[in-house]
Write an enzyme that holds these catalytic residues in place. Sequence first.
Site, PDB file in Angstrom:
ATOM      1  N   GLY A  92       0.822  -1.213   0.000  1.00  0.00           N
ATOM      2  CA  GLY A  92       0.000   0.000   0.000  1.00  0.00           C
ATOM      3  C   GLY A  92       0.849   1.252   0.000  1.00  0.00           C
ATOM      4  CB  VAL A 120       0.966   3.961   4.678  1.00  0.00           C
ATOM      5  CG1 VAL A 120       1.759   4.160   5.960  1.00  0.00           C
ATOM      6  CG2 VAL A 120      -0.137   5.009   4.568  1.00  0.00           C
ATOM      7  CB  SER A 147       0.972  -9.671  -2.241  1.00  0.00           C
ATOM      8  OG  SER A 147       0.145  -8.760  -2.926  1.00  0.00           O
ATOM      9  CB  CYS A 184      -2.077  13.401   7.864  1.00  0.00           C
ATOM     10  SG  CYS A 184      -3.703  13.315   7.098  1.00  0.00           S
ATOM     11  CG  HIS A 204      -2.594  17.725   5.104  1.00  0.00           C
ATOM     12  ND1 HIS A 204      -2.716  17.287   3.809  1.00  0.00           N
ATOM     13  CD2 HIS A 204      -3.063  16.696   5.879  1.00  0.00           C
ATOM     14  CE1 HIS A 204      -3.213  16.054   3.802  1.00  0.00           C
ATOM     15  NE2 HIS A 204      -3.425  15.672   5.033  1.00  0.00           N
TER      16      HIS A 204
END
Lengths: 365, 365, 365, 365
Positions: free
Chosen positions: B14, B16, B41, B156, B256
């Site tokens: 993924g 992250v 996987s 975040c 951000h």
Amino acid sequence: MTTQKKAGVLGATGSVGQRFILLLSEHPDFKLEVLGASARSAGKRYEDAVTWKQTFLLPESAKDIEISECTVEAFKDCDVVFSGLDHDYAGPIEKAFKEAGLAVVSNAKNYRREPDVPLIVPITNTDHLSVIEEKINKAKTAGQEKPGFIACISNCSTAGLVAPLKPLVDDFGPLDLITTTTLQAISGAGYSPGVPGIDIIDNIVPFIGSEEEKIEWETKKILGTVNASKDGFNLISEEDLKVSAQCTRVPVSDGHTECISFRFKNRPAPSVEQVKESLRNYVCEASKLGCHSAPKNAIHVLEQENRPQPRLDRDRDNGFGVSVGRVREDTVLDFKMVVLSHNTIIGAAGAGILIAEILLKKGLI
Amino acid sequence: MTTQKKAGVLGATGSVGQRFILLLSEHPDFKLEVLGASARSAGKRYEDAVTWKQTFLLPESAKDIEISECTVEAFKDCDVVFSGLDHDYAGPIEKAFKEAGLAVVSNAKNYRREPDVPLIVPITNTDHLSVIEEKINKAKTAGQEKPGFIACISNCSTAGLVAPLKPLVDDFGPLDLITTTTLQAISGAGYSPGVPGIDIIDNIVPFIGSEEEKIEWETKKILGTVNASKDGFNLISEEDLKVSAQCTRVPVSDGHTECISFRFKNRPAPSVEQVKESLRNYVCEASKLGCHSAPKNAIHVLEQENRPQPRLDRDRDNGFGVSVGRVREDTVLDFKMVVLSHNTIIGAAGAGILIAEILLKKGLI
Amino acid sequence: MTTQKKAGVLGATGSVGQRFILLLSEHPDFKLEVLGASARSAGKRYEDAVTWKQTFLLPESAKDIEISECTVEAFKDCDVVFSGLDHDYAGPIEKAFKEAGLAVVSNAKNYRREPDVPLIVPITNTDHLSVIEEKINKAKTAGQEKPGFIACISNCSTAGLVAPLKPLVDDFGPLDLITTTTLQAISGAGYSPGVPGIDIIDNIVPFIGSEEEKIEWETKKILGTVNASKDGFNLISEEDLKVSAQCTRVPVSDGHTECISFRFKNRPAPSVEQVKESLRNYVCEASKLGCHSAPKNAIHVLEQENRPQPRLDRDRDNGFGVSVGRVREDTVLDFKMVVLSHNTIIGAAGAGILIAEILLKKGLI
Amino acid sequence: MTTQKKAGVLGATGSVGQRFILLLSEHPDFKLEVLGASARSAGKRYEDAVTWKQTFLLPESAKDIEISECTVEAFKDCDVVFSGLDHDYAGPIEKAFKEAGLAVVSNAKNYRREPDVPLIVPITNTDHLSVIEEKINKAKTAGQEKPGFIACISNCSTAGLVAPLKPLVDDFGPLDLITTTTLQAISGAGYSPGVPGIDIIDNIVPFIGSEEEKIEWETKKILGTVNASKDGFNLISEEDLKVSAQCTRVPVSDGHTECISFRFKNRPAPSVEQVKESLRNYVCEASKLGCHSAPKNAIHVLEQENRPQPRLDRDRDNGFGVSVGRVREDTVLDFKMVVLSHNTIIGAAGAGILIAEILLKKGLI
């Protein structure tokens, strides 16, 4: 059609001027007759002088108009003059026009803070036009010529803020705290230079010169009242209403998004449902008067959790309608919600046209 | 180098997980040994299983690692396990790892609200790690095996909010009101599906699912304190601190931006200059400990009126430093300012790595 | 380190000048000593004069340098002068510098077409520097002072085009037809005014002034040869090579993408695999010389069907490497492929630095 | 109005389906009666089943329509059925509809290459509809029921390519070489998943699956002719016409830009002015027939050097007109120019509606 009023545009080659011209082409109430620009452009055909940058084509009816200088003489037969002049030039020109008896609807900031100049969001505080009405009536009574006047269009982000707040003040009484964080489109910054591309690709600019001060001041005039003698306005005092704005520029072409919150003075505050009901029921005076450009709904209340969005919602009612979403309680103030307004329509040139339509319906031009 | 700790990554394919792997390649403290992903996987070479979407190339050292399933057995020799698992899967896996005695640093939200799980912004509240320290010490004293634990990375946008507020609380006492309007980058939304392109070109989406709730809750834990018995945390009560967030998604790849405002409980509030001084002087514990990824400056105070900007400022201190600009008085609360933080570094994977570095320096892994 | 050469930068406050300064800070071969800008900036500290717009911070070492005017006198001790001057100013200044015996590496277009001025892509045609070498050797032989010279950096989109074509010409003989459609980033257009934001949000501008002519002409010089007397260049004739460019500006910050196609003069043409093999095997002279900024791979051949992409691939080898993807047969010419190059690194300031490194290794500065 | 034809839409909840519905609301010729979608949506009110993502509001007239499954039975009374089905589903459904005698206008790619199925750009090759006319006439003569048929909408980027080329072929004879590099908007990729935002912010994706093959093949059918027996088409052979496409995805919401070049078979080639004259004079059959949606100008020839641009020019003639700019000689082929077409109007749903209007005018539905 025989009664179409003669219209002029000051600053005709600039981006606000271009939008005035677009909105005036094929307008039932107004006929575009005079275009004013700098001495450099004067004498040229409009099509030859302008760098046209609109998504609609340059109207045929405007192409061949010969550009005039911005003098009273050139505009003296106009029933209404729309000013898209940059504030560096607007001051003396608009003053001269007013003193010469002309009706000026201006997008410039120069006279917004004048005590007797109405600062108008045309879906919001059209009662403020009574100051002009009074002035004209007094002159009539005194047997004088109809006086000239300036009516100012508000700052674009102010318009989006006050539009949904005014109905709430009408229904639930005054507000004492307002905050807004704006995510403003780049079209409002004009073209030369405007916002440089390299500043706005994959980026946010968290500052727009003087914008926060404009919002904070103008809100107190627009949400204020006409004074008793009808020759000016009662601004809401800093003590009664505190407004705090944080302005940012975002990679959006058109449409200002604002995340706002606010608190009512009166307790208990209304419920979320009452707030939405008030906004849904609001009908602006321009609609009641049957103005050509008046929105079917001045305020659209959206229920989807991820709306309003600029690309999807900015064109509601041709940009004259404001969209509100995510109305919900706020732990710090009473409510928070998201507002979207089309910055070049209800926030600038479009507002000017609708103001003129209202002035016409009220017999003031 | 001989003392490099063995590291594993859960959710390795993924977005992250990919960033954990990038940050671990050539890391002086950790050696990437185990990669866990779905059964689909498992058994493949990492390079064959991953759709690599980073601006840096897939590290050579990771290419040939054979992917394991996310079982305790596969990770049992790891000194630290970084979890980039989606919250749909993280719950039972992280619990099992912890119970098996493993040290888990997780980006998932599942255990952030657990009373004994530290929720860490590694430049902000590393004192909260004492809860883990206490647990380990107790076990040691009791002659038991070193216990496993979970340390959670904050959301975040919470990280960007609390990072500059914590130094201010340290210097000037508690806050009682905080508001933030976030302009969040799209990288945080991941990839499948993430934010659809058609939703974010020339557009703003004024809603991110659960984000406002996360900010409002997590802030009270992070700005709270370790309780006296050191087995958990004192959250700040809703009565003592109200936090209000409005979250938007903007057309920015990384970084951000938050427009925040806040009020101190104590009167008189400090001056703008004192606030900036406090932020400039702040040194985070990770820096004092000499951690490899610790920022030179945890907080950068910018004086230019139009900064911070994501494209220009997100990479300060490799994304581990937070930038603050436009510190000024606020008419509604005490102060307002703009904060920029790199959402995938200090707001996600990078935070996890730095937390692990701190744990190592403290002798907890 | 004791042998660091003294470097100056002309046009130091502009965007190309800023990038020269960034690349020179902490450079092992060069020490930044003189900064030249307009009379308006002269006398100021660099930090006070510049509007710094880079993603890296203004280097400490440059902040306090006092800006000079762009005179020979001010730069007379420089071993190399990097010119980021706008072409409106570059002509007489660069000429004067050259005549005064200075070594000038210029990003301006003014002297690119001079018969004795090498036009260099530093991963491509460094053999063209022999014209400078010859000139210096002749002077030495004649007992004259070391002469000044200008070495020109190519246009940014030319660099991306010729970089992968040169190895193919070396291996398979001349090309007779080349087409390129460019999708160019906005950083190359500079800042004042550069590309207006409103022109590039949700938009493409299918025109860049003079760009197509530059590509079409410069390609014939760069792929051409040094003449026998080594005092100039044999341009490829229009008869032997036709180049056709279509240039567009796209909403990308950095990194020019080019969709190119080309045909070899010799039949049979090589296979796709041979073309890729040739590109993979290419090692540029700068790498062989061990230049500090030389890319590990001058050409990266990507096999994923949807690469190269500017955001993911522009920073390969710090922007000094060019990426090539989708190499495939073309029904109209022989091959088509997609090339990505970092327009401000290998296409501008970075190229200048690498050219100077090569000049240094060759003993020409 | 009494003669409005009954229309159905297959794939009604998808993005193409939504645009069919928008274009059919308030259409003078067609009345929307049946909406077909998956079994999951069947039985629901349209408003409840759809995630509406258009810039215009969901038409009132469509909100309450109950969604049907995509069966012949549900659509049996429709005079025309518009298919916005994904190609994974379109095959058997469209076939069944045709065999049941229904008139299907499809945006799916499944039957585009069928020998007797016309592949139509409605401002370009409407003469190809004679194959349907012939089939109907034959059935009539034989005393059989009116047969069903499928008429296919071309691929969006094919439409933009052939639209300006067809008038040139008509006036100056066949082309033998065509190249196009496309800069395609993201709206054409649909919504789930469509183009991920993180792939298209500050980025270009130089690959669109199967797109190049579609352009290269479809061009040869559309520029080809109806065969003598009028039961199919003569495709142009690879020998007679080579088409080479390079397709990229760019950060633009709507509007495909194509940089094209082409060569005529006949010598001498026309002049640039003759090419522009031919394009300016072109009147499509849909306009001659007086179709409701037919553009006033099928081809707009723009003279400004930096046009067409998607944001400014995509809405010409409500998206049914194609804009051409920068017509100029090409050194490699004969001419190069830039074409802009609205991918969801003339390149997809809008084309379907206009095809149906033409079919109606020709008496085929």
